[in-house]
Design a protein around this motif. Sequence first.
Motif, PDB file in Angstrom:
ATOM      1  N   ARG A 161       0.856  -1.195   0.000  1.00  0.00           N
ATOM      2  CA  ARG A 161       0.000   0.000   0.000  1.00  0.00           C
ATOM      3  C   ARG A 161       0.886   1.237   0.000  1.00  0.00           C
ATOM      4  O   ARG A 161       1.953   1.241   0.627  1.00  0.00           O
ATOM      5  CB  ARG A 161      -0.867  -0.037   1.265  1.00  0.00           C
ATOM      6  CG  ARG A 161      -1.797   1.129   1.480  1.00  0.00           C
ATOM      7  CD  ARG A 161      -2.809   0.774   2.571  1.00  0.00           C
ATOM      8  NE  ARG A 161      -2.152   0.339   3.789  1.00  0.00           N
ATOM      9  CZ  ARG A 161      -2.064   1.041   4.912  1.00  0.00           C
ATOM     10  NH1 ARG A 161      -2.641   2.220   4.992  1.00  0.00           N
ATOM     11  NH2 ARG A 161      -1.440   0.562   5.972  1.00  0.00           N
ATOM     12  N   HIS A 216       0.690   0.653  15.540  1.00  0.00           N
ATOM     13  CA  HIS A 216       0.158  -0.480  14.773  1.00  0.00           C
ATOM     14  C   HIS A 216       0.631  -1.778  15.400  1.00  0.00           C
ATOM     15  O   HIS A 216       1.741  -1.870  15.918  1.00  0.00           O
ATOM     16  CB  HIS A 216       0.629  -0.408  13.318  1.00  0.00           C
ATOM     17  CG  HIS A 216      -0.082   0.626  12.530  1.00  0.00           C
ATOM     18  ND1 HIS A 216      -1.311   0.400  11.969  1.00  0.00           N
ATOM     19  CD2 HIS A 216       0.244   1.908  12.231  1.00  0.00           C
ATOM     20  CE1 HIS A 216      -1.706   1.505  11.339  1.00  0.00           C
ATOM     21  NE2 HIS A 216      -0.782   2.430  11.488  1.00  0.00           N
ATOM     22  N   TYR A 247      -4.907  -0.794  14.183  1.00  0.00           N
ATOM     23  CA  TYR A 247      -4.540   0.454  14.863  1.00  0.00           C
ATOM     24  C   TYR A 247      -4.765   0.338  16.372  1.00  0.00           C
ATOM     25  O   TYR A 247      -5.747  -0.231  16.814  1.00  0.00           O
ATOM     26  CB  TYR A 247      -5.407   1.615  14.368  1.00  0.00           C
ATOM     27  CG  TYR A 247      -5.037   2.163  13.005  1.00  0.00           C
ATOM     28  CD1 TYR A 247      -4.453   3.410  12.875  1.00  0.00           C
ATOM     29  CD2 TYR A 247      -5.315   1.450  11.852  1.00  0.00           C
ATOM     30  CE1 TYR A 247      -4.135   3.936  11.628  1.00  0.00           C
ATOM     31  CE2 TYR A 247      -5.005   1.966  10.600  1.00  0.00           C
ATOM     32  CZ  TYR A 247      -4.410   3.209  10.499  1.00  0.00           C
ATOM     33  OH  TYR A 247      -4.102   3.715   9.270  1.00  0.00           O
TER      34      TYR A 247
HETATM   35  C1  T46 Z   1       0.417   6.139  10.007  1.00  0.00           C
HETATM   36  C2  T46 Z   1       0.653   7.579   9.799  1.00  0.00           C
HETATM   37  C3  T46 Z   1       2.077   7.882   9.444  1.00  0.00           C
HETATM   38  C4  T46 Z   1      -7.737   4.690   4.808  1.00  0.00           C
HETATM   39  O1  T46 Z   1      -8.921   4.483   4.512  1.00  0.00           O
HETATM   40  N1  T46 Z   1      -6.754   3.973   4.201  1.00  0.00           N
HETATM   41  C5  T46 Z   1      -5.448   4.149   4.492  1.00  0.00           C
HETATM   42  O2  T46 Z   1      -4.582   3.468   3.909  1.00  0.00           O
HETATM   43  C6  T46 Z   1      -5.102   5.115   5.492  1.00  0.00           C
HETATM   44  C7  T46 Z   1      -3.640   5.327   5.862  1.00  0.00           C
HETATM   45  C8  T46 Z   1      -6.094   5.825   6.101  1.00  0.00           C
HETATM   46  N2  T46 Z   1      -7.383   5.621   5.761  1.00  0.00           N
HETATM   47  C9  T46 Z   1      -8.437   6.436   6.381  1.00  0.00           C
HETATM   48  C10 T46 Z   1      -8.634   6.212   7.872  1.00  0.00           C
HETATM   49  C11 T46 Z   1      -9.111   7.565   8.355  1.00  0.00           C
HETATM   50  O3  T46 Z   1     -10.512   7.677   8.160  1.00  0.00           O
HETATM   51  O4  T46 Z   1      -8.051   7.806   6.248  1.00  0.00           O
HETATM   52  C12 T46 Z   1      -8.429   8.547   7.392  1.00  0.00           C
HETATM   53  C13 T46 Z   1      -7.235   9.246   8.014  1.00  0.00           C
HETATM   54  O5  T46 Z   1      -6.359   8.263   8.589  1.00  0.00           O
HETATM   55  P1  T46 Z   1      -5.596   8.504   9.970  1.00  0.00           P
HETATM   56  O6  T46 Z   1      -6.406   9.336  10.864  1.00  0.00           O
HETATM   57  O7  T46 Z   1      -5.157   7.163  10.500  1.00  0.00           O
HETATM   58  O8  T46 Z   1      -4.323   9.337   9.456  1.00  0.00           O
HETATM   59  P2  T46 Z   1      -3.007   9.722  10.242  1.00  0.00           P
HETATM   60  O9  T46 Z   1      -2.352  10.767   9.444  1.00  0.00           O
HETATM   61  O10 T46 Z   1      -3.276  10.003  11.672  1.00  0.00           O
HETATM   62  O11 T46 Z   1      -2.089   8.379  10.195  1.00  0.00           O
HETATM   63  C14 T46 Z   1      -1.601   7.893   8.969  1.00  0.00           C
HETATM   64  C15 T46 Z   1      -1.792   6.383   8.865  1.00  0.00           C
HETATM   65  O12 T46 Z   1      -3.170   6.062   9.091  1.00  0.00           O
HETATM   66  C16 T46 Z   1      -0.959   5.631   9.869  1.00  0.00           C
HETATM   67  O13 T46 Z   1      -0.956   4.245   9.554  1.00  0.00           O
HETATM   68  O14 T46 Z   1       1.308   5.415  10.444  1.00  0.00           O
HETATM   69  O15 T46 Z   1      -0.212   8.174   8.835  1.00  0.00           O
END
Ligand code: T46
Length: 133
Positions: free
Chosen positions: A34, A52, A120
């Motif tokens: 991914r 994670h 997560y």
């Molecule tokens: C991480 C840091 C560095 C998806 O549907 N698919 C995906 O592959 C990802 C990464 C996110 N999402 C959705 C889940 C949430 O609804 O996108 C939204 C935002 O994700 P999140 O709040 O988890 O984003 P970050 O910036 O806090 O974290 C991300 C990655 O999720 C995480 O794995 O290591 O960036």
Amino acid sequence: MSLIKTVSFPPLGDDRGSLVALEAHKTVPFDVKRVYYIFGTQSGVSRGFHAHRALEQVAVCVTGKCRMVLDDGRQREEVWLDSPTKGLLIGDLVWREMHDFSPDCVLLVLASEHYNEADYIRSYDDFKQALKS
Ligand code: T46
């Protein structure tokens, strides 16, 4: 041992400019399942605040910069991702936070697994608990 494991991506440049190639099991130490990127982060907004259970990632700011904080429950360290040739390896069971995004920041992330919300750990207490088990 430091939590911060950076990897240098050799720029393949010529007089037209630069190019970086990311290849599984070469510049990136796992099968890439991914790729996602974060951009347009609003001023003063921080992201992450989770760990994670089983995921390896490499993060690189292909433009702009941000400050990445990693925490393994014992130590907390930070690094600026501020170059398209500087990647950060992030293993499992590491709490991560991203702060101080520049307005032009594009944070590219290569991941070893498909997206799985169940992987997560979004509470620091649960993270500490997971480290014990
Ligand atoms: C991480 C840091 C560095 C998806 O549907 N698919 C995906 O592959 C990802 C990464 C996110 N999402 C959705 C889940 C949430 O609804 O996108 C939204 C935002 O994700 P999140 O709040 O988890 O984003 P970050 O910036 O806090 O974290 C991300 C990655 O999720 C995480 O794995 O290591 O960036």
